[in-house]
Enzyme design. Structure first.
Site, short mmCIF file in Angstrom:
data_model
loop_
_atom_site.label_atom_id
_atom_site.label_comp_id
_atom_site.label_asym_id
_atom_site.label_seq_id
_atom_site.Cartn_x
_atom_site.Cartn_y
_atom_site.Cartn_z
N ASN A 1 0.88 -1.19 0.00
CA ASN A 1 0.00 0.00 0.00
C ASN A 1 0.91 1.22 0.00
OD1 ASN A 1 0.54 0.83 2.83
ND2 ASN A 1 -0.42 -1.12 3.27
N GLY B 1 -2.47 -9.99 3.43
CA GLY B 1 -2.23 -10.64 2.15
C GLY B 1 -0.76 -10.92 1.90
N VAL C 1 -7.21 -7.95 -1.46
CA VAL C 1 -7.86 -6.91 -0.66
C VAL C 1 -8.36 -5.75 -1.54
CG1 VAL C 1 -7.44 -5.17 1.14
CG2 VAL C 1 -6.46 -7.45 1.38
N SER D 1 -3.24 -6.29 -6.75
CA SER D 1 -4.58 -5.68 -6.60
C SER D 1 -5.75 -6.65 -6.60
CB SER D 1 -4.85 -4.61 -7.69
OG SER D 1 -4.17 -3.42 -7.40
N ASP E 1 1.59 -8.89 1.22
CA ASP E 1 2.41 -7.90 1.93
C ASP E 1 2.75 -8.41 3.33
OD1 ASP E 1 3.64 -5.50 2.54
OD2 ASP E 1 1.81 -4.29 2.56
#
Ligand code: AR6
Length: 178
Positions: A24, A32, A120, A117, A34
């Site tokens: 983000n 997720g 989430v 993308s 990340d």
């Protein structure tokens, strides 16, 4: 295109020189892929991310890989899906291109991408696959580096969507080369 492939797996285990993080704009971690990347990389990654001052949607920043097998992480915030008429496709294509440009500039030979993308951030998978594949293939056509790029899908279902989309977009091209 033998420099590109689609597989199923956990990108944190990847043997690529660089893996991409669907981040983000704060670059300070999340859920997720990340979250998985930060957990596997250890606290050194977050410490380096704190020095970067965030990142705009569609752009990318590079860090070390710390405890990951990968030497580098390319962090890119994808667009949040807002129905498709808010520039999402251009921003998503820009994520892939920015990561590949950064990899090339660093002499990185192998890069693995997650499906940016499509978790989430809610981007419909088939549409994201078409954007991702076109951005990657366009880049590879014009650049010798990275030498190898892979899409690492988390599920077989996602990989199947990427494979079908790839065949739809590039099957004709294969036939031409024969
Ligand atoms: N390896 C490969 N792919 C994975 C893995 C993994 N270990 N884990 C999940 N995926 P998401 P986004 C897939 O939600 O939609 C975070 O909180 C997953 O199945 O990770 O870009 C960030 O901080 C999906 O197909 O990323 C942002 O706030 C894909 O990775 C936000 O989520 C992307 O899903 C970004 O959302």
């Amino acid at each position: 295109m033998d420099r590109f492939s689609i597989l199923v797996g956990d990108i944190t285990k990847s043997d690529a020189q660089a893996i991409v993080n669907a981040a983000n704009t704060t670059l300070l971690g999340g859920s997720g892929v990340d979250g998985a990347i930060h957990r596997s990389a250890g606290p050194g990654l977050l410490a380096e991310c704190r020095t970067l001052g965030g990142c705009e949607t569609g752009r990318a920043k590079l860090t070390g890989g710390y405890d990951l097998p990968a030497r580098y992480v390319l962090h890119t915030p994808g667009p949040i899906w807002r129905g498709g008429d808010q520039g999402e496709a251009a921003l998503l294509a820009s994520c892939y291109r920015s990561c590949l440009e950064l990899a090339e500039a660093r002499g990185v030979e192998t890069v693995d991408f997650p499906s940016i993308s499509t978790g989430v951030y809610g981007y419909p998978l088939a549409q994201a696959a078409a954007v991702a594949l076109k951005a990657i293939m366009d880049f590879l056509r014009d650049h010798a580096l990275p030498r190898r790029v892979r899409m690492v899908c988390h599920t077989e279902r996602a990989a199947e969507v990427y494979r079908q989309t790839y065949n739809m977009l590039y099957a004709g091209e294969k036939a031409e080369r024969l």
